[in-house]
Design a protein around this motif. Sequence first.
Motif, PDB file in Angstrom:
ATOM      1  N   MET A 180     -20.581   4.365 -62.901  1.00  0.00           N
ATOM      2  CA  MET A 180     -21.274   4.676 -64.147  1.00  0.00           C
ATOM      3  C   MET A 180     -20.527   4.097 -65.339  1.00  0.00           C
ATOM      4  O   MET A 180     -19.314   3.934 -65.311  1.00  0.00           O
ATOM      5  CB  MET A 180     -21.433   6.179 -64.332  1.00  0.00           C
ATOM      6  N   ASP A 181     -21.300   3.796 -66.362  1.00  0.00           N
ATOM      7  CA  ASP A 181     -20.712   3.372 -67.630  1.00  0.00           C
ATOM      8  C   ASP A 181     -20.440   4.608 -68.465  1.00  0.00           C
ATOM      9  O   ASP A 181     -21.260   5.527 -68.517  1.00  0.00           O
ATOM     10  CB  ASP A 181     -21.672   2.463 -68.394  1.00  0.00           C
ATOM     11  N   GLY A 182     -19.282   4.613 -69.121  1.00  0.00           N
ATOM     12  CA  GLY A 182     -18.972   5.687 -70.059  1.00  0.00           C
ATOM     13  C   GLY A 182     -19.776   5.495 -71.333  1.00  0.00           C
ATOM     14  O   GLY A 182     -20.586   4.566 -71.456  1.00  0.00           O
ATOM     15  N   GLN A 183     -19.556   6.350 -72.282  1.00  0.00           N
ATOM     16  CA  GLN A 183     -20.273   6.248 -73.552  1.00  0.00           C
ATOM     17  C   GLN A 183     -19.779   5.037 -74.336  1.00  0.00           C
ATOM     18  O   GLN A 183     -18.616   4.641 -74.248  1.00  0.00           O
ATOM     19  CB  GLN A 183     -20.076   7.531 -74.360  1.00  0.00           C
ATOM     20  N   SER A 184     -20.668   4.454 -75.120  1.00  0.00           N
ATOM     21  CA  SER A 184     -20.361   3.236 -75.872  1.00  0.00           C
ATOM     22  C   SER A 184     -19.132   3.380 -76.760  1.00  0.00           C
ATOM     23  O   SER A 184     -18.333   2.457 -76.887  1.00  0.00           O
ATOM     24  CB  SER A 184     -21.557   2.813 -76.716  1.00  0.00           C
ATOM     25  N   ALA A 185     -18.961   4.535 -77.378  1.00  0.00           N
ATOM     26  CA  ALA A 185     -17.820   4.750 -78.274  1.00  0.00           C
ATOM     27  C   ALA A 185     -16.541   5.110 -77.511  1.00  0.00           C
ATOM     28  O   ALA A 185     -15.456   5.089 -78.077  1.00  0.00           O
ATOM     29  CB  ALA A 185     -18.145   5.839 -79.289  1.00  0.00           C
TER      30      ALA A 185
END
Length: 132
Positions: free
Chosen positions: A68-73
């Motif tokens: 999974m990708d983490g949050q953009s920030a």
Amino acid sequence: MKSSDQLESGKVYTRQDLRDKFKINDATINTGIFRPKDHSSIWLFITQQKSSDMTQYDDRLDGDDLYMDGQSAGLKDKTLIEHEKNGDEVLFFFRRDKTEHEGGGFRYEGPFRYVGHTGTRPAHFHFAKISV
């Protein structure tokens, strides 16, 4: 308190079910990464095929491995990476798309542990299911 003690692997829960079960009023339950107050738990809500109005993170469940990708920030990255060190469990809720389960529910997959990550903003995470 660990949330996993009150959840059943394989069962489908809507966010409303979880609000009612855990008496949650916090609106951040509607995000992909949620930490219930007074729990040593981090909840991950993953929709693999996102609607066009959502950020198109690359998230997939491959057997007992979650990528999974983490949050953009990147604000939650450290919390995810250090969850075991901090005594927190990571619980994973999954659906292929918003219509897979009635009421937009998610299948509770169970507890997962951090394996590693690459990159930042977003970080690309690998978690593995913990056999219980």
